[in-house]
Scaffold this motif. Sequence first.
Motif, short mmCIF file in Angstrom:
data_model
loop_
_atom_site.label_atom_id
_atom_site.label_comp_id
_atom_site.label_asym_id
_atom_site.label_seq_id
_atom_site.Cartn_x
_atom_site.Cartn_y
_atom_site.Cartn_z
N TYR A 1 0.92 -0.94 0.03
CA TYR A 1 -0.14 -0.08 0.13
C TYR A 1 0.95 1.20 0.03
O TYR A 1 1.50 1.50 0.78
N GLY A 2 0.74 2.04 -1.03
CA GLY A 2 1.53 3.17 -1.03
C GLY A 2 1.21 3.99 -2.40
O GLY A 2 0.78 3.41 -3.35
N MET B 1 -5.92 7.76 -2.42
CA MET B 1 -5.61 6.56 -1.71
C MET B 1 -5.80 6.48 -0.07
O MET B 1 -5.50 5.91 0.55
N ARG B 2 -6.22 7.81 0.28
CA ARG B 2 -6.70 8.29 1.64
C ARG B 2 -5.33 8.11 2.70
O ARG B 2 -5.29 7.85 3.70
#
Lengths: 271, 271
Positions: free
Chosen positions: B28-29, B58-59
């Motif tokens: 995630y990134g 992507m919050r």
Amino acid sequence: MYVFVNDSIISEEEATLKITDLAIQRGYGIFDFLKTVAGKPIFLEDHLDRFFSSAEQMRLPVKQSRSKLTERMFELIDKNKLPESGVRITLTGGYSPDGFNIASDSNIIITQQDFVFDRDFSKSIGLMTYDYQRQFASAKTLDYLKAIWLQPVLKERGDDDILYHDNGMLRECPRANFFLVNEKEEILTSRSNILKGVTRKHILEFGSQNFKIYERELTIDDLRHAKEAFISSTTKNILPVTKIDGRMLSDGKPGPVTLSLMMEFDRYVYG
Amino acid sequence: MYVFVNDSIISEEEATLKITDLAIQRGYGIFDFLKTVAGKPIFLEDHLDRFFSSAEQMRLPVKQSRSKLTERMFELIDKNKLPESGVRITLTGGYSPDGFNIASDSNIIITQQDFVFDRDFSKSIGLMTYDYQRQFASAKTLDYLKAIWLQPVLKERGDDDILYHDNGMLRECPRANFFLVNEKEEILTSRSNILKGVTRKHILEFGSQNFKIYERELTIDDLRHAKEAFISSTTKNILPVTKIDGRMLSDGKPGPVTLSLMMEFDRYVYG
């Protein structure tokens, strides 16, 4: 907590990967996760099978042999003095010279965490359906973008987990498989384009002793006729689903088929 | 080479993230990548716009302000004494306590690498088409699973890059946008479900001075009528495509419209 990073056993706080690793650069890697009960890994061979299968599907080389990995897992369980736990083996694309191609040496991390399975048979959860097909469905990759991204949506809706469907074809939850019980008391679970869970595999095996249980193509319409539903995973074993997209199932309580399977699975794992 | 990991400027060899980072745990990134020419970042504001947009989509929280990030980038360029370079800013989900939810503190990494743009106008490449739709198309996430996985296939086929299409609808290359020139000498590029490249944006702007240039829904059938094609990206600027799925375009040499755009872009960037 001790962890393995490649050949070194070190404390988790010191465990790092260089920023050139392909997981950090491009999210590239796979993993598997199993639990230990009384110091014993549950379904160890199944998890190792899947770990090596995921690695192969994603073209990732594994430096350690299966027996070496097993040995290290036991060394960790012993050293951490943690008989009830979750063990995760992660394999990444390694330190890639160009930041894009898989390195000749992958990185492998084994971690352990405190995990005591909660044998509360009264719990149940609510699912929200979501149109999404996991990439490389049969490999347990690091790709959880959609699942993580959806966490605030879940909270907002008051649901507990996500049920992916691909344009109406039921698939799986981000970290669990999905089963339903239909009006004929058949237990059904999606057949294709899913990660085939180790718990799912064992449910298909022992469940067939007392029930009719099938892998089948399921659609979102089948949810409307479901009398019961549940999800299965290493951390959850069998967990009843009593609400899907706001609609109540089994009067909001775990149904009889689900409960019966839960008891059986409990005996199966915990003896 | 020096790099920033959050607030510390350190040597790249020492730069690490703890294994609890959500990039290592769950891929995630997001990131962005720009080039510097004579010590000056090219299209800096466009890249920062997209970086913050990807983070928001992507919050992911960004600890540093836009001006702080810019300051650090210049500090790095100065300290590394590398006027011709690529600069990458990566933002990950941070050290997640549960390994699944985004941490309140994300991790931010700024790296610089030697990169001198090769102004060879005679080069051209071959593409292979592949049915795939990037998830979160408009965010520059770390998800390059499919692109990396396809590298050996590319090599085997003797192609240079991949052109994704979603069930026949043309999209983009893994790290570049795609353009074609049709029989009416119009320049066309896919309109939707792509990452809108910074180079693409500038081509649409300056290209319209001398050509008819449009964003449009394109299909795989449009490739058959293409007289020329090219891809665009920060590292490639404009790169001619002379072969798609084995079929030759422009007699295997960069076409006149493409060459004209290349020259113009060169003036536009290098003055």
